[in-house]
Design a protein around this motif. Structure first.
Motif, short mmCIF file in Angstrom:
data_model
loop_
_atom_site.label_atom_id
_atom_site.label_comp_id
_atom_site.label_asym_id
_atom_site.label_seq_id
_atom_site.Cartn_x
_atom_site.Cartn_y
_atom_site.Cartn_z
N GLN A 265 36.71 -14.22 -33.85
CA GLN A 265 35.66 -14.12 -34.86
C GLN A 265 35.22 -12.96 -34.96
O GLN A 265 35.00 -12.28 -36.00
CB GLN A 265 34.60 -15.20 -34.40
CG GLN A 265 33.49 -15.42 -35.35
CD GLN A 265 32.44 -16.34 -34.96
OE1 GLN A 265 31.41 -15.80 -34.18
NE2 GLN A 265 32.47 -17.56 -35.39
N ILE A 266 35.06 -12.08 -33.88
CA ILE A 266 34.51 -10.76 -33.91
C ILE A 266 35.78 -9.88 -34.68
O ILE A 266 35.24 -8.84 -35.43
CB ILE A 266 34.15 -10.26 -32.55
CG1 ILE A 266 33.00 -10.96 -32.15
CG2 ILE A 266 33.88 -9.03 -32.43
CD1 ILE A 266 32.68 -10.79 -30.48
N ALA A 267 37.12 -10.05 -34.10
CA ALA A 267 37.96 -9.13 -34.57
C ALA A 267 38.33 -9.44 -36.09
O ALA A 267 38.65 -8.28 -36.83
CB ALA A 267 39.48 -9.53 -33.83
N ALA A 268 38.16 -10.59 -36.50
CA ALA A 268 38.33 -10.80 -37.99
C ALA A 268 37.07 -10.10 -38.84
O ALA A 268 37.26 -9.54 -39.88
CB ALA A 268 38.28 -12.33 -38.27
N GLY A 269 35.90 -10.35 -38.17
CA GLY A 269 34.77 -9.54 -38.84
C GLY A 269 34.92 -7.98 -39.00
O GLY A 269 34.78 -7.41 -39.95
N LEU A 270 35.54 -7.50 -37.93
CA LEU A 270 35.79 -6.11 -37.89
C LEU A 270 36.87 -5.59 -38.75
O LEU A 270 36.76 -4.56 -39.60
CB LEU A 270 35.99 -5.43 -36.29
CG LEU A 270 34.74 -5.72 -35.47
CD1 LEU A 270 35.44 -5.28 -33.93
CD2 LEU A 270 33.60 -4.70 -35.50
N ALA A 271 37.98 -6.22 -38.82
CA ALA A 271 38.96 -6.25 -39.69
C ALA A 271 38.42 -6.28 -41.20
O ALA A 271 39.06 -5.62 -41.99
CB ALA A 271 40.27 -7.13 -39.28
N SER B 130 35.61 -22.58 -37.41
CA SER B 130 34.70 -22.19 -38.78
C SER B 130 35.00 -20.54 -39.07
O SER B 130 34.16 -19.84 -38.66
CB SER B 130 33.34 -22.55 -38.36
OG SER B 130 32.39 -22.27 -39.58
N PRO B 131 36.00 -20.45 -39.75
CA PRO B 131 36.11 -19.03 -40.08
C PRO B 131 35.20 -18.21 -40.84
O PRO B 131 35.11 -17.14 -40.94
CB PRO B 131 37.57 -18.81 -40.64
CG PRO B 131 37.64 -20.22 -41.25
CD PRO B 131 37.09 -21.24 -40.37
N ILE B 132 34.38 -18.67 -41.69
CA ILE B 132 33.36 -18.11 -42.69
C ILE B 132 32.45 -17.26 -41.86
O ILE B 132 32.05 -16.28 -42.29
CB ILE B 132 32.76 -19.28 -43.57
CG1 ILE B 132 31.99 -18.78 -44.37
CG2 ILE B 132 31.58 -20.18 -42.26
CD1 ILE B 132 32.86 -18.06 -45.43
N LEU C 114 29.90 -11.74 -40.58
CA LEU C 114 29.72 -10.95 -39.62
C LEU C 114 30.31 -9.41 -40.17
O LEU C 114 29.73 -8.45 -40.28
CB LEU C 114 30.54 -11.30 -38.33
CG LEU C 114 30.46 -10.27 -37.41
CD1 LEU C 114 29.23 -9.85 -36.71
CD2 LEU C 114 31.63 -10.70 -36.21
N GLY C 115 31.39 -9.66 -40.83
CA GLY C 115 32.01 -8.40 -41.47
C GLY C 115 31.15 -7.87 -42.65
O GLY C 115 31.10 -6.79 -42.82
N ASN C 116 30.53 -8.75 -43.42
CA ASN C 116 29.72 -8.18 -44.65
C ASN C 116 28.46 -7.51 -43.91
O ASN C 116 28.28 -6.69 -44.41
CB ASN C 116 29.42 -9.44 -45.43
CG ASN C 116 30.31 -9.70 -46.39
OD1 ASN C 116 30.96 -8.75 -47.14
ND2 ASN C 116 30.76 -11.03 -46.75
N ALA C 117 27.92 -8.05 -42.92
CA ALA C 117 26.71 -7.66 -42.37
C ALA C 117 27.02 -6.26 -41.68
O ALA C 117 26.35 -5.08 -41.60
CB ALA C 117 26.15 -8.47 -41.14
N ALA D 112 35.38 -5.64 -42.17
CA ALA D 112 34.55 -4.62 -42.81
C ALA D 112 35.52 -3.25 -43.08
O ALA D 112 35.28 -2.49 -43.86
CB ALA D 112 33.69 -4.06 -41.24
N SER D 113 36.46 -3.02 -42.15
CA SER D 113 37.47 -2.11 -42.32
C SER D 113 38.13 -2.15 -43.76
O SER D 113 38.31 -1.34 -44.44
CB SER D 113 38.48 -1.88 -41.27
OG SER D 113 39.14 -1.20 -41.33
#
Length: 299
Positions: free
Chosen positions: A64-70, A168-170, A175-178, A72-73
């Motif tokens: 979840q965290i890694a997908a959010g960072l990816a 729940s991948p959403i 997180l990425g948008n934030a 954002a990048s």
């Protein structure tokens, strides 16, 4: 029921790709710092997705965290790349993602690349070289490099989202948008957009990012990472067309040739792999049916 979910997933992916394709045109239409555009777009998108989810469930797992960072990048590098090079270059280099999905799957999902994967990687690499040959100035080179990094980030995002297929991948998108909003919003102070710019930013946040990522997050639970990469190939075809028709930005001949090579190689690979998988599934069904008949006869 399962077949209906799969059909809906494919439809969602197609609609997602069409909405995504507006990115190049809208980003080019906003006169602001690239980080300000990506941050504001993501802030609006974050609000739209939160209105849809209402009560997000953050488990703070690694995927979840890694997908959010990816994520954002991916969105930040894409906006910056689009501002520094042509919209066609930016989107076509981002869509080298399926190649990186193949490589990353071998490492992260323990799925060994096939011969077709290595052949496709070699061909796509040749296509990417043509993009950089044409952009000999520092600005164009930097734009292409950022767009390519966006492709790597897109691949990571797809793999990490797929890891959450039973969850729940959403929340990763929220997180990425934030993260993107926190990084980019302060850059609005460098150049405040005009009325047209704000209108484009709202459309970017709602139509080009918010709604399609709700659809993508729903679809990825019932579609494979490969299918997600293949169907969303609609985006790199439409993206430069909108820009050419409305803004008149036409990429150079080397970039056009490179784009054709990249799109053709990735599409052919996806079709071959999908066909191979379908044949294997049919053979397995036939074997199971034969085994079932043999068992019933012995009884």
């Amino acid at each position: 029921m399962g077949n209906n979910k799969r059909v809906n997933a494919i439809i969602f992916l197609a609609v997602t790709a069409i909405m995504w394709s507006l990115g190049g045109l809208l980003i080019k239409s906003v006169n602001a710092h690239p980080l300000a555009i990506s941050g504001t777009r993501s802030a609006i998108s974050c609000l739209i997705i939160l209105l849809y989810v209402k009560k997000p469930k953050f488990n703070w797992s690694f995927p979840q965290i890694a997908a959010g960072l990816a994520y954002a990048s991916m969105v930040t590098c894409f906006v910056a790349g689009t501002k520094l090079t042509t919209a066609a270059n930016a989107i076509l280099l981002q869509y080298t993602a399926p190649i990186f999905v193949a490589l990353l799957s071998a490492w992260m999902l323990k799925e060994k690349p096939k011969t077709i994967d290595w052949v496709t990687i070699a061909v796509v690499t040749g296509g990417m070289v043509l993009f950089f040959l044409e952009s000999l100035d520092a600005k164009g080179f930097a734009g292409n490099a950022l767009s390519l990094l966006s492709g790597v980030s897109f691949a990571l995002f797809t793999v990490f989202m797929r890891m959450q297929k039973n969850g729940s991948p959403i929340e990763s998108v929220i997180l990425g948008n934030a993260i993107t909003a926190v990084i980019g919003m302060p850059f609005l102070l460098t150049a405040v957009p005009d009325t047209k710019g704000w209108l484009c930013l709202i459309i970017l946040g709602v139509v080009q990012l918010g709604i399609p990522y709700i659809l993508f997050s729903k679809a990825i639970k019932n579609a494979t990472a490969l299918e997600a990469s293949l169907i969303t190939m609609i985006e790199p075809i439409l993206n430069p067309i909108w820009v050419i028709l409305i803004i008149g930005e036409i990429p150079g001949i080397f970039s056009i040739i490179g784009g054709i090579i990249v799109i053709a190689a990735v599409t052919i690979r996806c079709i071959i792999v999908s066909s191979s998988r379908s044949n294997n599934e049919e053979n397995m069904d036939e074997k199971n049916a034969a085994k079932s008949i043999a068992t019933s006869q012995s009884l």
